[in-house]
Design a protein around this motif. Structure first.
Motif, PDB file in Angstrom:
ATOM      1  N   ASP A 367       0.822  -1.209   0.000  1.00 34.49           N
ATOM      2  CA  ASP A 367       0.000   0.000   0.000  1.00 34.49           C
ATOM      3  C   ASP A 367       0.859   1.263   0.000  1.00 34.49           C
ATOM      4  O   ASP A 367       0.624   2.203   0.767  1.00 34.49           O
ATOM      5  CB  ASP A 367      -0.946  -0.002   1.205  1.00 34.49           C
ATOM      6  N   LEU A 368       1.868   1.274  -0.855  1.00 38.46           N
ATOM      7  CA  LEU A 368       2.741   2.442  -0.969  1.00 38.46           C
ATOM      8  C   LEU A 368       2.260   3.345  -2.092  1.00 38.46           C
ATOM      9  O   LEU A 368       1.839   2.867  -3.150  1.00 38.46           O
ATOM     10  CB  LEU A 368       4.183   2.001  -1.261  1.00 38.46           C
ATOM     11  N   ASP A 369       2.328   4.650  -1.865  1.00 37.28           N
ATOM     12  CA  ASP A 369       2.040   5.590  -2.934  1.00 37.28           C
ATOM     13  C   ASP A 369       3.133   5.451  -3.992  1.00 37.28           C
ATOM     14  O   ASP A 369       4.315   5.465  -3.663  1.00 37.28           O
ATOM     15  CB  ASP A 369       2.013   7.016  -2.378  1.00 37.28           C
ATOM     16  N   PRO A 370       2.767   5.293  -5.265  1.00 36.12           N
ATOM     17  CA  PRO A 370       3.798   5.128  -6.305  1.00 36.12           C
ATOM     18  C   PRO A 370       4.834   6.241  -6.310  1.00 36.12           C
ATOM     19  O   PRO A 370       5.998   6.010  -6.668  1.00 36.12           O
ATOM     20  CB  PRO A 370       2.981   5.121  -7.605  1.00 36.12           C
ATOM     21  N   ALA A 371       4.445   7.440  -5.903  1.00 35.79           N
ATOM     22  CA  ALA A 371       5.390   8.557  -5.878  1.00 35.79           C
ATOM     23  C   ALA A 371       6.433   8.412  -4.788  1.00 35.79           C
ATOM     24  O   ALA A 371       7.443   9.136  -4.785  1.00 35.79           O
ATOM     25  CB  ALA A 371       4.642   9.878  -5.705  1.00 35.79           C
ATOM     26  N   SER A 372       6.202   7.489  -3.849  1.00 34.01           N
ATOM     27  CA  SER A 372       7.157   7.262  -2.762  1.00 34.01           C
ATOM     28  C   SER A 372       8.042   6.047  -3.007  1.00 34.01           C
ATOM     29  O   SER A 372       8.792   5.640  -2.120  1.00 34.01           O
ATOM     30  CB  SER A 372       6.413   7.103  -1.429  1.00 34.01           C
ATOM     31  N   VAL A 373       7.930   5.456  -4.192  1.00 30.83           N
ATOM     32  CA  VAL A 373       8.765   4.309  -4.554  1.00 30.83           C
ATOM     33  C   VAL A 373       9.805   4.768  -5.565  1.00 30.83           C
ATOM     34  O   VAL A 373       9.473   5.268  -6.640  1.00 30.83           O
ATOM     35  CB  VAL A 373       7.925   3.166  -5.146  1.00 30.83           C
ATOM     36  N   SER A 374      11.069   4.610  -5.215  1.00 31.91           N
ATOM     37  CA  SER A 374      12.160   4.987  -6.114  1.00 31.91           C
ATOM     38  C   SER A 374      12.440   3.843  -7.075  1.00 31.91           C
ATOM     39  O   SER A 374      12.700   2.712  -6.651  1.00 31.91           O
ATOM     40  CB  SER A 374      13.419   5.327  -5.303  1.00 31.91           C
ATOM     41  N   VAL A 375      12.360   4.123  -8.367  1.00 31.52           N
ATOM     42  CA  VAL A 375      12.567   3.107  -9.409  1.00 31.52           C
ATOM     43  C   VAL A 375      14.007   3.199  -9.915  1.00 31.52           C
ATOM     44  O   VAL A 375      14.491   4.294 -10.222  1.00 31.52           O
ATOM     45  CB  VAL A 375      11.581   3.305 -10.573  1.00 31.52           C
TER      46      VAL A 375
END
Length: 656
Positions: A367-375
């Motif tokens: 349930d992580l906001d995609p903007a808080s996941v570093s790709v």
């Protein structure tokens, strides 16, 4: 949502150390038995034990091992392939005693191997059932009672009854190492891979086939300069295997005599370094098609060789695949992950130009906001080889990421240079909460695939020959400096961290007088190469011959590259984290470097985790290691950790 400005490194985040370990599992191996799918789960919340899970055709899922049993083998210390199944019966090696057990559906585990003369002295793994189901063939690593070192350990291939206790029969002995025992369809021949010191399995191995009636061996492939692995018999009696004879681990077929033909030729790596037993990087479908995994440009992915010989890349999201097994006419089951999801178990069915993915074992619902996941962003940058000649190195760069916070205007983030272990290994482009723990707080991370890493061919892998502590250090320094020069990170707040071999690179980089790093974190790393050469387990006991030079003939190089002999150059703060029972990098290695820093009043923090081995498995220790390292950087770089997390500050000695 409004973005709040806060200093890099101090951003509040939902990715706490508790979040990192809560319900975390390590999915690694998978097997298919009829319509049932089995996989292994390493569970930090259960003391790090490995559970075997079965998913039935109706979707029901069940844990198979009773409390107290742990499917892990200590062969080569790194284990792998500790279990296998057929017709609903599970065979597995139990961690506590290293005996081989049989477990029938609804039954209790029954030991098949004798009680060893020395505690955990006989270790089993990499086994399979004979075609008629009456016997098991497996690797046995024997540690005698009176053994005093790696030279006393004996690795053999044995055969034993599949359904009752018996004394194993030795089929193959002599080579320093033997793995991948695979019986032919008629049961009359045994394929195996072997190698001898000082080689490692990614250097020089030999694939041979033994006639079990006569004992005669036929050498199929391998020898100096060629690494072969993963033999698999086919119904027609031919033998598939991986070889890097072209410079890349590709797929070949042996039919008879000296006839070896290429099956899949790519400038990509199908194979991976055999740190563990039982790799499964390809499988053959019923129509003759082959599904395989291949590393290219820092990313893994699935490929499909059609029956007509053409090779295509199916449109799939996966960036790392750890295991592939056939699961029906045109389907496979894989353990795989993506840059935004952890590992899961998937069934993939191949149609005419289409693929269908079915999720069998979901990754954690984060349930992580995609903007808080570093790709991860693959980067290449200039570096040098051991002679100083220019070349290109590679890494994965993770920028800071948060949907709620941003850094102050005009400020750049601190950088953590991460170093994978091995050193013959690679950075994985998958969602790792251990990485996101840092990026979601405002750190940038670069995971370096330094010269010597895998995934870029044999030539790149061999850049580290005789150059450990030189090429890897140069590439880590070059990555940090390049990112600083290009305005991606704060060049004054560069830190370096690594475990095992990466811990050695961390120490070696900090011991350089021209180091760009302001701090470092050493996780069970090597401080004294001489001590490591004299006091390590059999599998790696001659590894340093290729990385540094033969010991003691090249003792001068060992001393020159050992950080413990250059403590006068260590002038940067350091945190050291170590397991008390580590058989690969003994505790005294870390103690030596810490004492040397204390004597010179260099800022240092030191944590020892009781009962841990090479890498931390217990949830509470994984949490403490992460939080202690964050506290350390906060004290060194001058930012505060989020008070809501209640992180216990680590004691940093000599920090005036």
């Amino acid at each position: 949502m409004t973005v709040t400005e806060m200093p890099f490194g101090s951003w509040p985040t939902s990715i706490t150390s508790e979040f990192v370990v809560t319900a975390a599992v390590r999915l690694s191996e998978v097997r298919v038995d009829g319509t049932d799918v089995y996989w292994s789960e390493g569970r930090p919340s259960e003391g790090g034990r490995t559970q075997i899970v079965r998913r039935g055709a109706d979707g029901t899922v069940a844990d198979l091992l009773p409390e107290g049993m742990d499917a892990r083998t200590a062969v080569h210390e790194y284990g792998g392939a500790a279990w296998w199944v057929r017709d609903g019966v599970l065979w597995f090696t139990n961690w506590a005693d290293q005996r081989l057990y049989r477990l029938e559906t609804g039954g209790v585990p029954v030991p098949l191997t004798p009680v060893p003369a020395a505690p955990r002295g006989d270790r089993y793994g990499d086994g399979e059932l004979a075609p008629d189901g009456t016997a098991v063939v497996a690797v046995r690593e024997r540690h005698p009672v009176d053994g005093h070192g790696a030279s006393d350990v004996r690795n053999e291939i044995v055969r034993l009854s599949a359904d009752r206790a018996s004394e194993p029969e030795v089929l193959v002995t002599g080579p320093d190492f033997v793995v991948a025992p695979r019986l032919s369809p008629d049961g009359g021949s045994l394929a195996l891979v072997s190698w001898d010191h000082p080689s490692m399995p990614w250097d020089d191995t030999v694939l041979r086939v033994r006639d079990l009636a006569t004992g005669a061996d036929t050498v199929v492939a391998g020898g100096p300069g060629e690494s072969v692995m993963e033999p698999r018999w086919q119904p027609d009696g031919s033998l598939l295997f991986l070889s890097d004879r072209s410079g890349w681990w590709n797929l070949y077929r042996w039919t008879s005599g000296d006839t070896v033909t290429p099956v899949i030729e790519l400038d990509a790596e199908i194979g991976m370094p055999a740190w563990q037993l039982g790799s499964a990087r390809y499988t053959v479908l019923d129509d003759g098609g082959i599904v395989f995994a291949r590393w290219r440009d820092g990313y893994d992915g699935l490929g499909l060789r059609r029956p007509d010989g053409s090779v295509v890349d199916p449109d799939l999201p996966f960036s790392t695949i750890t295991a592939i097994q056939r699961a029906g006419t045109n389907a496979v089951v894989v353990v795989a992950a993506t840059p935004t999801t952890e590992f899961g178990v998937y069934r993939i069915e191949f149609g005419d130009g289409t693929t269908h993915i079915e999720l069998l074992r979901a990754p954690r619902e984060l349930d992580l906001d995609p903007a808080s996941v570093s790709v991860p962003e693959p980067i290449s940058f200039p570096s040098t080889d051991r002679s100083g000649a220019p070349r290109t190195a590679h890494a994965l760069f993770y920028p800071p990421a948060s949907h709620r916070y941003g850094g102050p205007a005009g400020e750049l983030p601190p950088l953590l240079v991460m170093i994978h272990g091995g050193p013959t290994s690679s950075a994985l482009p998958v969602l790792s909460l251990g990485t996101q723990y840092w990026t979601s707080r405002g750190f940038a991370v670069v995971d370096v695939n330094y010269g010597g890493s895998t995934g870029y061919g044999r030539e790149y892998r061999e850049l580290l020959k005789d150059a450990w502590g030189v090429v890897d250090v140069a590439d880590c320094m070059a990555a940090a400096s390049w990112l600083g020069e290009h305005g991606r990170v704060d060049a004054q707040r560069l830190a370096i961290r690594g475990g095992s071999a990466g811990g050695y690179t961390t120490l070696a980089a900090l011991a350089r007088t021209d180091t760009p790093f302001a701090a470092g974190a050493d996780h069970f790393g090597v401080a004294d190469l001489e001590a490591l050469a004299a006091d390590t387990h059999k599998f790696e006991s001659r590894y340093l011959d290729g990385l540094i030079g033969e010991y003691p003939a090249r003792r001068d190089i060992y001393r020159e590259r050992s950080p413990i002999h250059h403590v006068d150059r260590l002038r940067k703060p350091l945190i050291v984290l170590q397991g008390s029972d580590d058989p690969v990098v003994p505790l005294n290695q870390s103690e030596m470097i810490v004492e040397a820093l204390r004597e010179r009043r260099i800022p240092v923090a030191f944590l020892v985790f009781e009962g841990e081995q090479h890498g931390f498995r217990r949830a509470e220790n994984i949490r403490r290691a992460l939080d202690a390292e964050l506290s350390f950087y906060g004290q060194v770089f001058g930012f505060k950790t989020p008070p809501a997390e209640g992180i216990e500050p680590v004691t940093v000695e000599n920090l005036d």
